[in-house]
Enzyme design. Structure first.
Site, PDB file in Angstrom:
ATOM      1  N   ASP A 124      -0.918  16.279  20.667  1.00 26.35           N
ATOM      2  CA  ASP A 124      -0.553  17.428  21.521  1.00 26.35           C
ATOM      3  C   ASP A 124       0.024  18.627  20.768  1.00 26.35           C
ATOM      4  O   ASP A 124       0.788  19.408  21.350  1.00 26.35           O
ATOM      5  CB  ASP A 124       0.463  16.994  22.583  1.00 26.35           C
ATOM      6  CG  ASP A 124      -0.116  16.035  23.607  1.00 26.35           C
ATOM      7  OD1 ASP A 124      -1.350  15.952  23.697  1.00 26.35           O
ATOM      8  OD2 ASP A 124       0.674  15.382  24.300  1.00 26.35           O
ATOM      9  N   HIS A 143       0.812  -1.209   0.000  1.00 28.02           N
ATOM     10  CA  HIS A 143       0.000   0.000   0.000  1.00 28.02           C
ATOM     11  C   HIS A 143       0.854   1.272   0.000  1.00 28.02           C
ATOM     12  O   HIS A 143       0.328   2.377   0.106  1.00 28.02           O
ATOM     13  CB  HIS A 143      -0.909  -0.034   1.241  1.00 28.02           C
ATOM     14  CG  HIS A 143      -2.067   0.897   1.194  1.00 28.02           C
ATOM     15  ND1 HIS A 143      -2.248   1.901   2.123  1.00 28.02           N
ATOM     16  CD2 HIS A 143      -3.130   0.983   0.353  1.00 28.02           C
ATOM     17  CE1 HIS A 143      -3.357   2.559   1.857  1.00 28.02           C
ATOM     18  NE2 HIS A 143      -3.919   2.024   0.795  1.00 28.02           N
ATOM     19  N   LYS A 185      -4.592  10.418   5.634  1.00 26.05           N
ATOM     20  CA  LYS A 185      -4.168   9.552   6.729  1.00 26.05           C
ATOM     21  C   LYS A 185      -3.222  10.362   7.625  1.00 26.05           C
ATOM     22  O   LYS A 185      -2.098  10.691   7.227  1.00 26.05           O
ATOM     23  CB  LYS A 185      -3.409   8.325   6.205  1.00 26.05           C
ATOM     24  CG  LYS A 185      -4.176   7.522   5.128  1.00 26.05           C
ATOM     25  CD  LYS A 185      -3.599   7.761   3.779  1.00 26.05           C
ATOM     26  CE  LYS A 185      -4.108   6.844   2.694  1.00 26.05           C
ATOM     27  NZ  LYS A 185      -5.415   6.311   2.758  1.00 26.05           N
ATOM     28  N   LYS A 237       3.158   4.380  -1.316  1.00 26.17           N
ATOM     29  CA  LYS A 237       3.213   5.254  -2.494  1.00 26.17           C
ATOM     30  C   LYS A 237       4.429   6.148  -2.324  1.00 26.17           C
ATOM     31  O   LYS A 237       4.368   7.154  -1.615  1.00 26.17           O
ATOM     32  CB  LYS A 237       1.948   6.119  -2.634  1.00 26.17           C
ATOM     33  CG  LYS A 237       0.650   5.331  -2.718  1.00 26.17           C
ATOM     34  CD  LYS A 237      -0.062   5.371  -1.409  1.00 26.17           C
ATOM     35  CE  LYS A 237      -1.404   4.648  -1.499  1.00 26.17           C
ATOM     36  NZ  LYS A 237      -1.950   4.373  -0.161  1.00 26.17           N
ATOM     37  N   HIS A 251      -9.677  11.004   2.022  1.00 25.31           N
ATOM     38  CA  HIS A 251      -8.825   9.820   1.952  1.00 25.31           C
ATOM     39  C   HIS A 251      -7.528  10.019   2.730  1.00 25.31           C
ATOM     40  O   HIS A 251      -6.613   9.202   2.662  1.00 25.31           O
ATOM     41  CB  HIS A 251      -8.515   9.528   0.474  1.00 25.31           C
ATOM     42  CG  HIS A 251      -7.851   8.210   0.223  1.00 25.31           C
ATOM     43  ND1 HIS A 251      -6.537   8.099  -0.181  1.00 25.31           N
ATOM     44  CD2 HIS A 251      -8.318   6.935   0.302  1.00 25.31           C
ATOM     45  CE1 HIS A 251      -6.222   6.827  -0.339  1.00 25.31           C
ATOM     46  NE2 HIS A 251      -7.286   6.098  -0.053  1.00 25.31           N
ATOM     47  N   ASP A 308      16.286  11.018  -9.011  1.00 26.71           N
ATOM     48  CA  ASP A 308      17.726  11.326  -8.978  1.00 26.71           C
ATOM     49  C   ASP A 308      18.336  11.194  -7.591  1.00 26.71           C
ATOM     50  O   ASP A 308      19.406  11.746  -7.318  1.00 26.71           O
ATOM     51  CB  ASP A 308      17.986  12.738  -9.504  1.00 26.71           C
ATOM     52  CG  ASP A 308      17.699  12.872 -10.993  1.00 26.71           C
ATOM     53  OD1 ASP A 308      17.680  11.841 -11.688  1.00 26.71           O
ATOM     54  OD2 ASP A 308      17.481  14.005 -11.459  1.00 26.71           O
TER      55      ASP A 308
END
Length: 400
Positions: free
Chosen positions: A325, A146, A320, A148, A318, A153
């Site tokens: 704090d 999962h 995440k 990405k 979508h 370079d």
């Protein structure tokens, strides 16, 4: 033996096979996983919450590549937008830039042989990650890559929640606008991303590339302290438990799928009982069957303990993230669900720079303003079909 008895026996045999396949497959996975994480590093970061801005920047950097491009995505579609992506990779490969593209076998199942053959013919090196393998067919079908990440370079990295397809640039009527968080990275973290890419590449492309200074040149320090942590096989649960236990005042969680493990749920409830302010942001609309219903049982418990729950209304959420704090935040590829906790390969970036956390908090506060509160009365209204779906979702929650 009559026909009904044969059918029942076959069903029982399949259930036993699934159980043994999953149990033994997971045992093997745990035996070979080795914990990897960076020390505290320093880099510079841009945050992209919109796909169009991200891909304008990302495609520009791809076109400017001089020596090598290494890319791992969970999903790459076979649509008009994806074709723009493929065209850039093919053009760079023809120009002599080393291009490697690794995509998840199940997540990127829309990529067909003609597209892959055309990429390879122009010099793009291509491989599928996390192919379904014997002897643990069911378990390997569930463990998805999962992550990405992209490295250009050895100097520029990208990491976050966006994949490649038309929905990610707001061209899916149901899911637009798509809200997500993606990072552009320079500095000390980029060589680690390069090493992580080749760990997966070497396994699934059957190569043994040595990551030397050509691929991962030493990078200058930036200004933002951070740590990059790849996870799989349950390690993420321990990481999230540590974050929640660290909280003294507040926890903000942004996730498209709120399906925590029992340990995480117990820790969140304990945190709420000791006075920690907990805020959870989830989507109002959903992109997968039953994931919303699977979350309701957990959201009810959090609401009962005084947590605030917001449903994002301005498109599909979508993103995440976790903020602790106002001092620490997490942005990455992992959802707050059992699949990301126990099955998927994920990679997250943890920030320890208060100025960066404030900068990111402004983004998530904007998302809260674009949301509506979810209250317990709404979730407790009698609804037969929702209750039925919740029951089904509860039994399948580990795999959603």
């Amino acid at each position: 033996m009559n026909l009904p008895s044969i059918v029942i026996a076959l069903i029982l045999l399949i259930i036993v096979w699934f159980y043994l396949d999953f149990t033994l497959g997971r045992k093997k996975h745990l035996s070979i996983f080795r914990k990897r994480e960076t020390p505290i590093l320093h880099g510079n970061f841009d945050i992209f919450p919109h796909g169009k801005e991200l891909f304008a920047d990302y495609f520009h950097e791809l076109k400017m590549a001089q020596s090598h491009i290494h890319i791992l995505f969970y999903i790459v579609r076979d649509d008009q937008f994806s074709q723009q992506f493929f065209d850039i990779l093919k053009t760079k490969a023809k120009a002599g830039v080393e291009v490697r593209l690794l995509v998840d076998r199940v997540g990127s199942n829309k990529m067909k042989k003609p597209v892959i053959n055309e990429l390879r013919q122009t010099g793009v090196q291509f491989a599928f990650s996390n192919r379904i393998r014997l002897p643990f067919i069911f378990y390997s079908s569930q463990v998805r890559n999962h992550r990405k990440i992209s490295i250009i370079d050895g100097k520029i990295g990208y990491l976050g929640g966006f994949n490649v397809g038309k929905e990610y640039i707001d061209e899916d009527p149901k899911l637009s606008p798509w809200r997500d968080y993606h990072l552009k990275i320079t500095g000390e973290g980029v060589p680690f991303l390069q090493h992580e890419f080749f760990i997966d590449w070497n396994e699934y492309a059957s190569e043994n590339v040595v990551v030397d200074s050509f691929y991962a040149p030493e990078q200058p320090k930036g200004t933002i302290s951070h740590q990059i942590v790849p996870t799989e096989a349950g390690f993420l649960e321990k990481k999230y438990l540590n974050l929640i236990q660290y909280a003294k005042k507040s926890i903000i969680i942004g996730t498209p799928y709120f399906i925590p493990s029992k340990k995480l749920m117990d820790e969140l409830i304990s945190s709420a009982k000791r006075g920690i302010k907990i805020t959870i942001v989830v989507p109002y609309i959903t992109d997968h069957m039953l994931v919303q219903e699977a979350s309701y049982r957990y959201l009810r418990l959090m609401l009962k303990e005084g947590a605030q729950v917001f449903q994002y209304m301005n498109g599909f959420y979508h993103a995440k993230s976790i903020i602790i704090d106002d001092q620490l935040c997490d942005i990455g590829t992992a959802n707050f669900d059992k699949r990301s906790l126990f099955l998927n390969k994920e990679i997250n970036c943890y920030f320890y720079d208060p100025a960066f956390v404030d900068r990111f908090k402004d983004i998530i506060q904007k998302d809260i303003l674009d949301s509506k509160p979810l209250n317990l009365a709404d979730l407790n209204k009698p609804n037969f079909f929702r209750s039925l779906k919740e029951g089904i979702a509860s039994s399948l929650s580990f795999f959603l």
